[in-house]
Design an enzyme around this catalytic site. Structure first.
Site, PDB file in Angstrom:
ATOM      1  N   THR A 248       0.836  -1.201   0.000  1.00  0.00           N
ATOM      2  CA  THR A 248       0.000   0.000   0.000  1.00  0.00           C
ATOM      3  C   THR A 248       0.871   1.251   0.000  1.00  0.00           C
ATOM      4  OG1 THR A 248      -1.462  -1.273   1.431  1.00  0.00           O
ATOM      5  CG2 THR A 248      -2.014   1.019   1.107  1.00  0.00           C
ATOM      6  N   THR A 249       1.968   1.211   0.770  1.00  0.00           N
ATOM      7  CA  THR A 249       2.867   2.361   0.865  1.00  0.00           C
ATOM      8  C   THR A 249       3.555   2.636  -0.461  1.00  0.00           C
ATOM      9  OG1 THR A 249       3.225   1.784   3.166  1.00  0.00           O
ATOM     10  CG2 THR A 249       4.780   3.340   2.224  1.00  0.00           C
TER      11      THR A 249
ATOM     12  N   TYR B 106     -12.596  -4.865   0.084  1.00  0.00           N
ATOM     13  CA  TYR B 106     -13.817  -4.447  -0.621  1.00  0.00           C
ATOM     14  C   TYR B 106     -14.819  -5.578  -0.857  1.00  0.00           C
ATOM     15  CZ  TYR B 106     -16.813  -1.473  -3.493  1.00  0.00           C
ATOM     16  OH  TYR B 106     -17.877  -0.761  -3.963  1.00  0.00           O
TER      17      TYR B 106
ATOM     18  N   TYR C 180      -1.072 -10.566   4.901  1.00  0.00           N
ATOM     19  CA  TYR C 180      -1.141  -9.178   5.349  1.00  0.00           C
ATOM     20  C   TYR C 180      -2.551  -8.958   5.888  1.00  0.00           C
ATOM     21  CZ  TYR C 180      -0.753  -4.022   5.012  1.00  0.00           C
ATOM     22  OH  TYR C 180      -0.735  -2.666   5.256  1.00  0.00           O
TER      23      TYR C 180
ATOM     24  N   ARG D 124      -8.250  -1.394   6.502  1.00  0.00           N
ATOM     25  CA  ARG D 124      -8.272  -1.130   5.058  1.00  0.00           C
ATOM     26  C   ARG D 124      -9.090  -2.147   4.283  1.00  0.00           C
ATOM     27  NH1 ARG D 124      -4.694   2.628   2.720  1.00  0.00           N
ATOM     28  NH2 ARG D 124      -3.043   3.327   4.118  1.00  0.00           N
TER      29      ARG D 124
ATOM     30  N   LYS E  87       1.991 -10.162   8.373  1.00  0.00           N
ATOM     31  CA  LYS E  87       2.168  -8.743   8.670  1.00  0.00           C
ATOM     32  C   LYS E  87       0.871  -8.341   9.362  1.00  0.00           C
ATOM     33  CE  LYS E  87       2.532  -4.092   6.761  1.00  0.00           C
ATOM     34  NZ  LYS E  87       2.567  -3.225   5.552  1.00  0.00           N
TER      35      LYS E  87
ATOM     36  N   ILE F 262       7.248  -4.324   9.374  1.00  0.00           N
ATOM     37  CA  ILE F 262       7.215  -3.797   8.008  1.00  0.00           C
ATOM     38  C   ILE F 262       6.775  -2.349   8.165  1.00  0.00           C
ATOM     39  CG2 ILE F 262       6.161  -3.948   5.731  1.00  0.00           C
ATOM     40  CD1 ILE F 262       6.040  -6.969   6.052  1.00  0.00           C
TER      41      ILE F 262
END
Length: 296
Positions: A48-49, A111, A137, A142, A165, A207
Site C-alpha cells: 500500500t505504501t 472491498y 497481510y 483497510r 504482517k 514492516i
C-alpha cells in the site's frame, strides 16, 4: 532460498518515487541503496505504501524488478502481490517469484468482504501457484475483513505460508497467534507506533512506513528488541514517537514522501486520489524529524 531467520528486524514498506507521473527509477534505486546502507534488514516494494492501488500492472512488475535487481541479494525482498481478485494476486505472485523475490506479501482481499473460508481459499490458491514464502497481510481497517487466528492456523499448514504482517493494532493478537501457531510462525508488525510492544509479545520485526524516513533509528530499535534490550529500544522509541504520529496524520505514504523530500532524497509526488500532505501536517513532520535528530 533464504532462511526464515532473514525475515526479521526493520523491513521498509518502500514508497515508489515518481517524477512527472512515471516511476523515478534512479530515485528508487538510490532509496534502496540508502536503506540498505542504513541497516534496513528487508525491503517490501509495492505494498500500500508503494501506491500499488494506482500503479498499472506493468509498473507494479517493474517496481518489483528494480527492487530485486538493486538489492542484489544484500537483503531479502518481500514483494507486494496483493489483490482482491484471486487470479490477479496469483499473477502478481508468479511474476514476483520469477523476478527473484524472496517472498511475497498478500493482503486479505479488500472491498469484497469474503468469509473466513473465502480468505482460506484465496490464500490457498496463491500458495498452490508458487514456491516461495508467503506472508499474510492482515489489515482490517483497510480491507474490512479480519482473518481469524483459526483461519491463519489452517493456512500455516500449507507449504508456503510462513508468517503475518499484522496491522490489526491489537497487541493481544501477537500472543494469541503465537499460542495457536507456535513460535516459528513469523509475526511482523504492520504498525510503527506499537512495533516495540509487538516484539515484546513475540514479534520478530516490523514492516515499517516510518523507516522510509528514519531507516537507521528503526533498524536500531528493532535490533535492540531482538537482543532483548528493551531499555535501549525505549530510548529510540521516545525519539520516534512524534514522527510515527506525524507521518500518519494524513495517508502514511504521503507523510513518508514528505519526509524523504525534506531529506532531499526524492520528489514529493503522489498519485490521485491521494494528495501531498497539507501545510499543517508538513509542519508537524518537520518538527518530528527535528525531534528525532534527522533534521537540524
Amino acid at each position: 532460498m533464504m532462511s526464515k531467520a532473514k525475515f526479521r528486524g526493520s523491513l521498509t514498506a518502500l514508497v515508489t518515487p515518481f517524477r512527472d507521473g512515471a516511476i523515478d527509477e534512479k530515485g528508487f534505486r538510490d532509496l534502496i541503496d540508502w536503506q540498505i546502507a542504513e541497516g534496513t534488514s528487508g525491503l517490501v516494494p509495492v505494498g500500500t505504501t508503494g501506491e500499488s492501488p494506482t500503479l498499472s500492472h506493468a509498473e507494479h512488475h517493474r517496481a518489483v524488478e528494480i527492487c530485486i535487481s538493486q538489492a542484489g541479494g544484500r537483503v531479502p525482498v518481500i514483494a507486494g502481490a496483493g489483490s482482491n481478485n484471486t487470479v490477479e494476486a496469483i499473477d502478481l505472485a508468479r511474476h514476483a517469484e520469477k523476478a527473484g523475490a524472496d517472498a511475497v506479501l498478500v493482503v486479505t482481499p479488500y472491498y469484497n468482504k469474503p468469509t473466513q473460508e473465502g480468505l482460506y481459499q484465496h490464500f490457498k490458491a496463491v500458495n498452490d501457484a508458487i514456491g516461495i514464502p508467503i506472508f499474510i497481510y492482515n489489515i482490517p481497517p483497510r480491507s474490512v475483513v479480519d482473518m481469524s487466528v483459526e483461519t491463519m492456523k489452517r493456512l500455516y499448514e500449507l507449504k508456503n505460508i510462513v508468517g503475518v504482517k499484522d496491522a490489526t493494532g491489537n497487541l493481544a493478537r501477537v500472543s494469541q497467534q503465537r499460542q495457536q501457531l507456535g513460535p516459528d510462525f513469523i509475526q511482523l508488525s504492520g504498525e510503527d507506533m506499537t512495533a516495540l510492544a509487538f516484539n515484546a509479545a513475540g514479534g520478530q520485526g516490523c514492516i515499517s512506513v516510518v523507516s522510509n524516513i528514519a531507516p537507521r533509528l528503526c533498524a536500531d530499535l528493532q535490533e535492540a528488541t531482538l537482543r532483548g534490550d528493551y531499555a535501549s529500544a525505549l530510548e529510540i522509541q521516545d525519539r520516534l514517537v512524534p514522527l510515527h504520529g506525524a507521518t500518519f496524520l494524513e495517508p502514511g505514504l504521503a507523510g513518508a514522501k514528505c519526509g524523504l523530500a525534506m531529506l532531499g532524497r526524492l520528489k514529493e509526488e503522489v498519485r490521485l486520489p491521494l494528495l501531498p500532505v497539507t501545510d499543517g501536517a508538513r509542519t508537524q513532520i518537520r518538527q518530528a524529524m527535528v525531534h528525532a535528530g534527522l533534521l537540524n
